[in-house]
Scaffold this active site. Structure first.
Site, PDB file in Angstrom:
ATOM      1  N   LYS A 130       0.802  -0.998   0.111  1.00  0.00           N
ATOM      2  CA  LYS A 130      -0.016   0.004   0.037  1.00  0.00           C
ATOM      3  C   LYS A 130       0.976   1.462   0.075  1.00  0.00           C
ATOM      4  O   LYS A 130       2.260   0.985   0.516  1.00  0.00           O
ATOM      5  CB  LYS A 130      -0.927   0.006   1.206  1.00  0.00           C
ATOM      6  CG  LYS A 130      -2.097   0.896   1.267  1.00  0.00           C
ATOM      7  CD  LYS A 130      -3.251   0.291   0.352  1.00  0.00           C
ATOM      8  CE  LYS A 130      -4.339   1.364   0.209  1.00  0.00           C
ATOM      9  NZ  LYS A 130      -5.563   0.678  -0.216  1.00  0.00           N
ATOM     10  N   ASP A 170      -6.918   4.689  -4.494  1.00  0.00           N
ATOM     11  CA  ASP A 170      -7.686   4.692  -3.236  1.00  0.00           C
ATOM     12  C   ASP A 170      -8.117   5.909  -2.934  1.00  0.00           C
ATOM     13  O   ASP A 170      -8.514   6.730  -3.876  1.00  0.00           O
ATOM     14  CB  ASP A 170      -6.615   4.114  -2.034  1.00  0.00           C
ATOM     15  CG  ASP A 170      -7.427   3.805  -0.628  1.00  0.00           C
ATOM     16  OD1 ASP A 170      -7.689   2.760  -0.622  1.00  0.00           O
ATOM     17  OD2 ASP A 170      -7.204   4.482   0.349  1.00  0.00           O
TER      18      ASP A 170
HETATM   19  P1  NDP Z   1     -12.811   8.235  -2.653  1.00  0.00           P
HETATM   20  O1  NDP Z   1     -11.824   9.260  -2.273  1.00  0.00           O
HETATM   21  O2  NDP Z   1     -13.470   7.815  -3.790  1.00  0.00           O
HETATM   22  O3  NDP Z   1     -14.069   8.512  -1.768  1.00  0.00           O
HETATM   23  C1  NDP Z   1     -14.053   8.640  -0.034  1.00  0.00           C
HETATM   24  C2  NDP Z   1     -15.390   9.146   0.444  1.00  0.00           C
HETATM   25  O4  NDP Z   1     -15.137   8.900   1.741  1.00  0.00           O
HETATM   26  C3  NDP Z   1     -15.491  10.380   0.048  1.00  0.00           C
HETATM   27  O5  NDP Z   1     -16.982  10.770  -0.221  1.00  0.00           O
HETATM   28  C4  NDP Z   1     -14.976  11.206   1.307  1.00  0.00           C
HETATM   29  O6  NDP Z   1     -15.681  12.555   1.364  1.00  0.00           O
HETATM   30  C5  NDP Z   1     -15.234  10.171   2.179  1.00  0.00           C
HETATM   31  N1  NDP Z   1     -14.191  10.385   3.299  1.00  0.00           N
HETATM   32  C6  NDP Z   1     -12.857  10.125   3.079  1.00  0.00           C
HETATM   33  N2  NDP Z   1     -12.215  10.391   4.100  1.00  0.00           N
HETATM   34  C7  NDP Z   1     -13.095  10.653   5.166  1.00  0.00           C
HETATM   35  C8  NDP Z   1     -13.043  10.992   6.447  1.00  0.00           C
HETATM   36  N3  NDP Z   1     -11.757  11.068   7.101  1.00  0.00           N
HETATM   37  N4  NDP Z   1     -14.102  11.456   7.145  1.00  0.00           N
HETATM   38  C9  NDP Z   1     -15.273  11.430   6.621  1.00  0.00           C
HETATM   39  N5  NDP Z   1     -15.564  10.924   5.357  1.00  0.00           N
HETATM   40  C10 NDP Z   1     -14.167  10.771   4.514  1.00  0.00           C
HETATM   41  O7  NDP Z   1     -12.128   6.654  -2.006  1.00  0.00           O
HETATM   42  P2  NDP Z   1     -12.825   5.365  -2.080  1.00  0.00           P
HETATM   43  O8  NDP Z   1     -14.174   5.403  -2.511  1.00  0.00           O
HETATM   44  O9  NDP Z   1     -12.072   4.639  -3.310  1.00  0.00           O
HETATM   45  O10 NDP Z   1     -12.324   4.605  -0.818  1.00  0.00           O
HETATM   46  C11 NDP Z   1     -13.334   4.588   0.192  1.00  0.00           C
HETATM   47  C12 NDP Z   1     -12.790   3.485   0.960  1.00  0.00           C
HETATM   48  O11 NDP Z   1     -12.637   1.985   0.355  1.00  0.00           O
HETATM   49  C13 NDP Z   1     -11.357   3.703   1.744  1.00  0.00           C
HETATM   50  O12 NDP Z   1     -11.511   3.133   2.995  1.00  0.00           O
HETATM   51  C14 NDP Z   1     -10.566   2.902   0.866  1.00  0.00           C
HETATM   52  O13 NDP Z   1      -9.441   2.262   1.395  1.00  0.00           O
HETATM   53  C15 NDP Z   1     -11.630   1.418   0.604  1.00  0.00           C
HETATM   54  N6  NDP Z   1     -11.332   0.710  -0.522  1.00  0.00           N
HETATM   55  C16 NDP Z   1     -11.229   1.301  -1.817  1.00  0.00           C
HETATM   56  C17 NDP Z   1     -10.995   0.396  -3.019  1.00  0.00           C
HETATM   57  C18 NDP Z   1     -10.958   1.142  -4.098  1.00  0.00           C
HETATM   58  O14 NDP Z   1     -10.916   0.342  -5.206  1.00  0.00           O
HETATM   59  N7  NDP Z   1     -11.048   2.328  -4.481  1.00  0.00           N
HETATM   60  C19 NDP Z   1     -10.646  -0.943  -2.877  1.00  0.00           C
HETATM   61  C20 NDP Z   1     -10.901  -1.431  -1.535  1.00  0.00           C
HETATM   62  C21 NDP Z   1     -11.085  -0.630  -0.419  1.00  0.00           C
HETATM   63  P3  NDP Z   1     -15.132  14.092   0.916  1.00  0.00           P
HETATM   64  O15 NDP Z   1     -15.560  13.767  -0.740  1.00  0.00           O
HETATM   65  O16 NDP Z   1     -15.877  14.744   1.601  1.00  0.00           O
HETATM   66  O17 NDP Z   1     -13.623  13.805   0.723  1.00  0.00           O
END
Ligand code: NDP
Length: 449
Positions: A130, A170
């Site tokens: 990662k 991510d």
């Molecule tokens: P994105 O950046 O596309 O979206 C993240 C979302 O979560 C946004 O809506 C963001 O809000 C919100 N968010 C992020 N950090 C915080 C925080 N500290 N507090 C509150 N809200 C938060 O990321 P992903 O959708 O890719 O990833 C989301 C989760 O899924 C993570 O845990 C990641 O590790 C996991 N994941 C992702 C994969 C992938 O293929 N993308 C694969 C496996 C797991 P805002 O828009 O306001 O920032």
């Protein structure tokens, strides 16, 4: 003695605490796995002898580097970036890059550690790694994002390769960032090495269904957990946290399977729409315009926006945490159960706190931990690598079918392993042990390396 740990595992955990001070998310992720491995050491005492667990807890390599870049006004910024190459017993290091101001070594190590077991669960040839940076992409122009990505890759490229280490996206890293990273890698190495990054655009080596894969996979996993209880998603009310890549496609698949999604969130607040979330609107606001979710409620009468609201207080049958780590605590878990929630599948990594997990398990609801439920993303990344290696391009339908098969198998493997090790219905035990066994057996076979 730490609660929940076997006497053979306690000293290993204490050593992890001592060697990795201040990395609380990493400690949490290690504890969650060690807690379930007691019965494994009884059945396989040879793993204790060859110190497999101690070796798994220590990354093979950790890279920390400076990323200097210039903003549009000519000001200079310095960020810190990381790549933790955790375990390559099963294949090249594989795992995403996260760009978020909260990133530090402890976050990357927790994610890398989880990734080892998740990748093993997919049954595909991928090791665990990662990376990321404390860079905050919010409010930055395309050119600033490009300059940052180019600077980061100028240092990172020497550690990557389709047979060595293959990053993906991510939080804060999607196709746009992967494009800039890939462009710079290609320029420096003079190689069109498609398999060095996944999550690429469809016109330049990406896989159909990769964008959708994590969210879709999480919902496929939820559907399997419900099936095991003679239930289905059809007609269920669903609440999702986040409105990023994972959340958006989890909502889409849940809707396709007949569920009604009534709430989602971003880091500023939540929206609740009793008519059901209108996904095209969310996608336009978040993916195209890159604005705040509050705009949804400004535009749509049936929706309510609550700044700093708690999405877990919205009544639902199924909850899909899809934003970030430790976003669902014990109180939230209690509230969900009080409101009749029967299943939780984690799209995010480690979104539920240890207390929350305990409450779900005590209540006997179906709880699918991230390392199993969100493995569809990395699995489809491995399918992207397969297509790149064979210069092939599969249809959306074919790729989605492969993804579904993989998720059904992960569910089956977790379910059966939990049974075999005396914890029927406990997907945490099933996922940790099934993932661990595959990695541990490969490590034994490869000798002391
Ligand atoms: P994105 O950046 O596309 O979206 C993240 C979302 O979560 C946004 O809506 C963001 O809000 C919100 N968010 C992020 N950090 C915080 C925080 N500290 N507090 C509150 N809200 C938060 O990321 P992903 O959708 O890719 O990833 C989301 C989760 O899924 C993570 O845990 C990641 O590790 C996991 N994941 C992702 C994969 C992938 O293929 N993308 C694969 C496996 C797991 P805002 O828009 O306001 O920032």
């Amino acid at each position: 003695m730490t609660a929940g740990l076997d006497e053979k595992l306690e000293p290993i955990y204490q050593d992890v605490l001592k060697r990795n001070p201040g990395e609380k998310e990493f400690h949490q992720a290690v504890h969650e796995v060690l807690e379930t491995l007691g019965p494994v050491l009884v059945k396989y005492p040879e793993f204790a002898e060859s110190k497999i667990i101690q070796r798994i807890c220590e990354p093979e390599r950790q890279i920390i580097f400076r990323v200097p870049w210039q903003d549009d006004d000519g000001n200079i910024h310095i960020n810190r970036a990381f790549r933790v190459e955790f375990n390559s017993a099963l294949g090249p290091y594989k795992g995403g890059m996260r760009f978020h101001p909260s990133v530090y070594l402890g976050i990357i190590k927790f994610l890398g550690f989880e990734q080892i077991f998740k990748n093993a669960l997919t049954d595909l040839p991928i090791g665990g790694g990662k990376g990321g940076s404390d860079f905050d992409p919010k409010g930055r122009s395309d050119s600033e994002i490009m300059r940052f990505c180019q600077s980061l890759m100028t240092e990172l490229y020497r550690n990557l390769g389709e047979y060595t280490d293959v990053p993906a996206g991510d939080i804060g890293v999607s196709t746009r960032e992967i494009g800039y990273l890939f462009g710079q890698y290609k320029r420096i190495t003079n190689r069109y090495e498609s398999g060095v990054l996944t999550g690429k655009g469809l016109d330049w080596g990406g896989s159909r269904a990769r964008t959708e894969a994590t969210g879709y996979g999480t919902v496929f996993f939820a559907e399997e957990m419900l099936k095991a209880r003679d239930e289905s998603l059809d007609g269920k009310t669903v609440v999702v946290s986040g409105s990023g890549n994972v959340a958006i496609y989890a909502m889409q698949k849940a809707q396709q399977l007949g569920a009604k999604v009534v709430a989602c969130s971003d880091s500023s607040g939540i929206i609740v729409d009793d008519e059901g979330i209108e996904l095209d609107r969310v996608r336009r606001i978040k993916e195209v315009e890159r604005r705040r979710l509050s705009v949804y409620a400004d535009e749509k009468k049936s929706a309510k926006y609550v700044e700093d609201g708690n999405v877990w207080h919205v009544p639902c049958d199924v909850a899909l945490p899809s934003a970030t780590q430790n976003e669902l605590n014990g109180k939230d878990a209690k509230k969900l159960i009080e409101n009749g929630c029967i299943a939780v599948a984690e799209g995010a990594n480690m979104p539920t706190t240890p207390e929350g997990i305990q409450i779900f398990q005590k209540a006997g609801i179906a709880y699918g931990p991230g390392k199993a439920a969100n493995a569809g993303g990395v699995a489809t990344s491995a399918l992207e690598m397969q297509q790149n290696a064979s210069r092939d391009s599969w249809t959306f339908k074919h790729t989605e079918e492969r993804l579904r098969e993989i998720m059904v198998n992960i569910h089956k493997n977790c379910y059966e392993t939990a049974d075999e090790f005396g914890s029927p219905g406990n997907y945490v035990v099933g996922a940790n042990i099934a993932g661990f066994l595959r990695v541990a057996k490969a490590m034994e076979a490869l000798g002391l390396v």
